[in-house]
Motif scaffolding. Structure first.
Motif, mmCIF file in Angstrom:
data_model
loop_
_atom_site.group_PDB
_atom_site.id
_atom_site.type_symbol
_atom_site.label_atom_id
_atom_site.label_comp_id
_atom_site.label_asym_id
_atom_site.label_seq_id
_atom_site.Cartn_x
_atom_site.Cartn_y
_atom_site.Cartn_z
ATOM 1 N N GLY A 1 24.803 40.489 34.141
ATOM 2 C CA GLY A 1 24.876 38.817 33.252
ATOM 3 C C GLY A 1 26.742 38.225 32.680
ATOM 4 N N ARG A 2 27.684 39.902 32.416
ATOM 5 C CA ARG A 2 28.871 39.076 32.187
ATOM 6 C C ARG A 2 29.543 38.913 32.493
ATOM 7 N N LEU A 3 30.344 38.039 31.726
ATOM 8 C CA LEU A 3 31.481 37.200 32.385
ATOM 9 C C LEU A 3 32.865 37.940 33.319
ATOM 10 N N LEU A 4 32.825 37.741 34.389
ATOM 11 C CA LEU A 4 33.361 38.359 35.083
ATOM 12 C C LEU A 4 35.398 37.472 35.213
ATOM 13 N N TYR A 5 35.934 38.821 35.779
ATOM 14 C CA TYR A 5 38.171 38.597 35.448
ATOM 15 C C TYR A 5 37.976 39.276 36.879
ATOM 16 N N LEU A 6 38.925 38.831 37.022
ATOM 17 C CA LEU A 6 40.312 39.521 38.538
ATOM 18 C C LEU A 6 41.009 40.256 37.657
ATOM 19 N N PRO A 7 41.497 41.444 37.001
ATOM 20 C CA PRO A 7 42.348 41.775 36.222
ATOM 21 C C PRO A 7 43.900 41.740 36.755
ATOM 22 N N VAL A 8 44.412 41.164 36.188
ATOM 23 C CA VAL A 8 46.594 41.309 35.906
ATOM 24 C C VAL A 8 46.973 41.420 34.973
ATOM 25 N N ALA A 9 47.399 42.717 35.876
ATOM 26 C CA ALA A 9 48.392 42.999 35.235
ATOM 27 C C ALA A 9 49.562 42.159 34.781
ATOM 28 N N ASP A 10 50.259 43.117 33.130
ATOM 29 C CA ASP A 10 51.497 42.029 32.314
ATOM 30 C C ASP A 10 52.529 42.156 33.785
ATOM 31 N N ALA B 1 33.580 41.899 31.646
ATOM 32 C CA ALA B 1 33.473 42.883 32.592
ATOM 33 C C ALA B 1 34.763 42.578 33.237
ATOM 34 N N ALA B 2 35.233 43.574 34.045
ATOM 35 C CA ALA B 2 36.635 43.210 34.992
ATOM 36 C C ALA B 2 36.247 43.065 36.289
ATOM 37 N N VAL B 3 36.059 43.148 37.419
ATOM 38 C CA VAL B 3 35.864 43.234 39.460
ATOM 39 C C VAL B 3 37.028 44.092 39.544
ATOM 40 N N GLU B 4 36.568 45.169 40.047
ATOM 41 C CA GLU B 4 37.103 46.159 40.693
ATOM 42 C C GLU B 4 37.217 46.722 41.763
ATOM 43 N N GLY B 5 37.620 46.802 42.756
ATOM 44 C CA GLY B 5 37.025 46.561 44.426
ATOM 45 C C GLY B 5 35.945 46.108 44.646
ATOM 46 N N GLY B 6 36.379 44.885 44.391
ATOM 47 C CA GLY B 6 34.941 44.137 44.640
ATOM 48 C C GLY B 6 33.413 44.483 44.142
ATOM 49 N N VAL B 7 33.728 45.638 42.779
ATOM 50 C CA VAL B 7 32.650 45.538 41.667
ATOM 51 C C VAL B 7 32.787 45.235 40.485
ATOM 52 N N CYS B 8 31.573 44.945 39.757
ATOM 53 C CA CYS B 8 31.524 44.450 38.152
ATOM 54 C C CYS B 8 32.066 46.199 36.893
ATOM 55 N N THR B 9 33.050 46.089 36.693
ATOM 56 C CA THR B 9 33.217 47.595 35.969
ATOM 57 C C THR B 9 32.362 47.349 34.730
ATOM 58 N N ASN B 10 30.837 46.788 35.089
ATOM 59 C CA ASN B 10 29.928 46.608 33.089
ATOM 60 C C ASN B 10 28.865 47.582 34.114
ATOM 61 N N CYS B 11 28.409 47.094 35.811
ATOM 62 C CA CYS B 11 26.991 47.581 35.615
ATOM 63 C C CYS B 11 27.528 48.381 37.367
ATOM 64 N N TYR B 12 28.438 48.146 37.798
ATOM 65 C CA TYR B 12 28.404 49.045 39.066
ATOM 66 C C TYR B 12 28.254 48.209 39.793
ATOM 67 N N VAL B 13 27.919 47.065 40.085
ATOM 68 C CA VAL B 13 27.094 46.404 41.287
ATOM 69 C C VAL B 13 27.615 46.037 41.928
ATOM 70 N N GLY B 14 27.963 45.851 43.706
ATOM 71 C CA GLY B 14 29.162 45.166 44.050
ATOM 72 C C GLY B 14 28.941 43.553 44.178
ATOM 73 N N LEU B 15 29.775 42.430 44.515
ATOM 74 C CA LEU B 15 29.589 41.170 44.107
ATOM 75 C C LEU B 15 29.626 40.315 45.453
ATOM 76 N N THR B 16 28.635 39.360 45.986
ATOM 77 C CA THR B 16 28.279 39.335 47.262
ATOM 78 C C THR B 16 30.447 38.974 47.534
ATOM 79 N N THR B 17 30.375 38.429 48.687
ATOM 80 C CA THR B 17 31.470 37.876 49.614
ATOM 81 C C THR B 17 31.848 36.589 48.671
ATOM 82 N N GLN B 18 30.902 35.973 49.244
ATOM 83 C CA GLN B 18 30.709 34.237 48.632
ATOM 84 C C GLN B 18 31.741 34.670 46.883
ATOM 85 N N THR B 19 30.909 35.297 46.177
ATOM 86 C CA THR B 19 30.875 35.578 45.013
ATOM 87 C C THR B 19 32.588 35.618 44.124
ATOM 88 N N GLN B 20 32.624 36.616 45.376
ATOM 89 C CA GLN B 20 34.385 37.348 45.245
ATOM 90 C C GLN B 20 35.723 36.144 45.386
#
Ligand SMILES: [Zn+2]
Length: 235
Positions: free
Chosen positions: A226-235, A192-211
């Protein structure tokens, strides 16, 4: 861990593409089956109509036979009428002839009605034959179209699987193990990509430390889904 955000982004993209290809591969046979069912249903309707036609014809034949029986009976009665010994006998025979004539007239109406039904049923069967042919053509067209795409889709899936394998090598140890379990369970949704500090699978925000960990290149699994998170990078 030696896998960075661009590789993770790419890995997820590959998983999503593979899912699309696999979906198309699975959808084809289902869609062919659905078309086969339409063919079978049309054939069944045609068979039923043909059975009804047979029954109408048989009923018309039976009634025609009855008609002939009444006709010959009238002939016999007419002969008896000419030979009647008394007025009383004459009247009785006359009455029988009249009754037979009424029965014949009823039968004639019924036969006409049945012949009309036969005609209409024949037209209906003609329409159903066209329907069956159309359904068969559509099924064959679709099956041929899918058949022509099948090899391409299969090699595309194999190619994506290879690319995924090559990209996955960046994941090691426990992380790799956890990732594989997730892929087995959720397919492309293992990540799941993280966008705006939120997991895009469950839409729960990540803690600052996690970010912060995520930005520093650490491999992070969402603590909620539980999804493997990543910060999306545009091509
Ligand atoms: Zn999540």
């Amino acid at each position: 861990m030696t896998i960075a955000a661009p590789e993770l982004t790419r890995l997820h993209e590959l998983h999503l593409k593979l899912r699309d290809v696999r979906d198309e591969l699975a959808r084809g046979p289902r869609q062919i089956k659905a078309r086969e069912q339409i063919v079978a249903q049309s054939r069944e309707k045609q068979a039923q109509a043909e059975e009804q036609l047979k029954q109408f014809k048989a009923a018309a034949d039976r009634k025609s036979l009855d008609l002939k029986t009444h006709e010959s009976k009238i002939g016999e009665l007419q002969a008896k009428l000419n030979a009647a010994a008394s007025n009383r006998e004459y009247d009785i025979i006359r009455g029988q002839i009249d009754a037979d004539r009424v029965a014949m007239s009823v039968l004639e109406d019924e036969i006409l009605e049945l012949l009309d039904k036969v005609d209409r049923k024949r037209t209906e069967i003609g329409d159903l034959e066209v329907e069956v042919k159309k359904a068969e053509t559509e099924k064959q067209r679709f099956a041929a179209e899918f058949e022509s795409k099948l090899a391409g889709l299969e090699s595309r899936a194999a190619e994506l699987e290879e690319k995924i394998k090559a990209t996955e090598t960046g994941l090691e140890g426990d992380v790799a193990e956890k990732y594989r379990r997730l892929v087995a369970a959720y397919g492309a949704d293992a990540m799941a990509a993280v966008e705006g500090g939120v997991c895009t699978n469950c839409y729960v925000g990540l803690t600052t430390q996690t970010q912060v960990f995520l930005r520093s290149g650490k491999i992070i699994f969402c603590t909620t889904c539980g999804r493997l998170l990543y910060l999306p990078v545009a091509d």
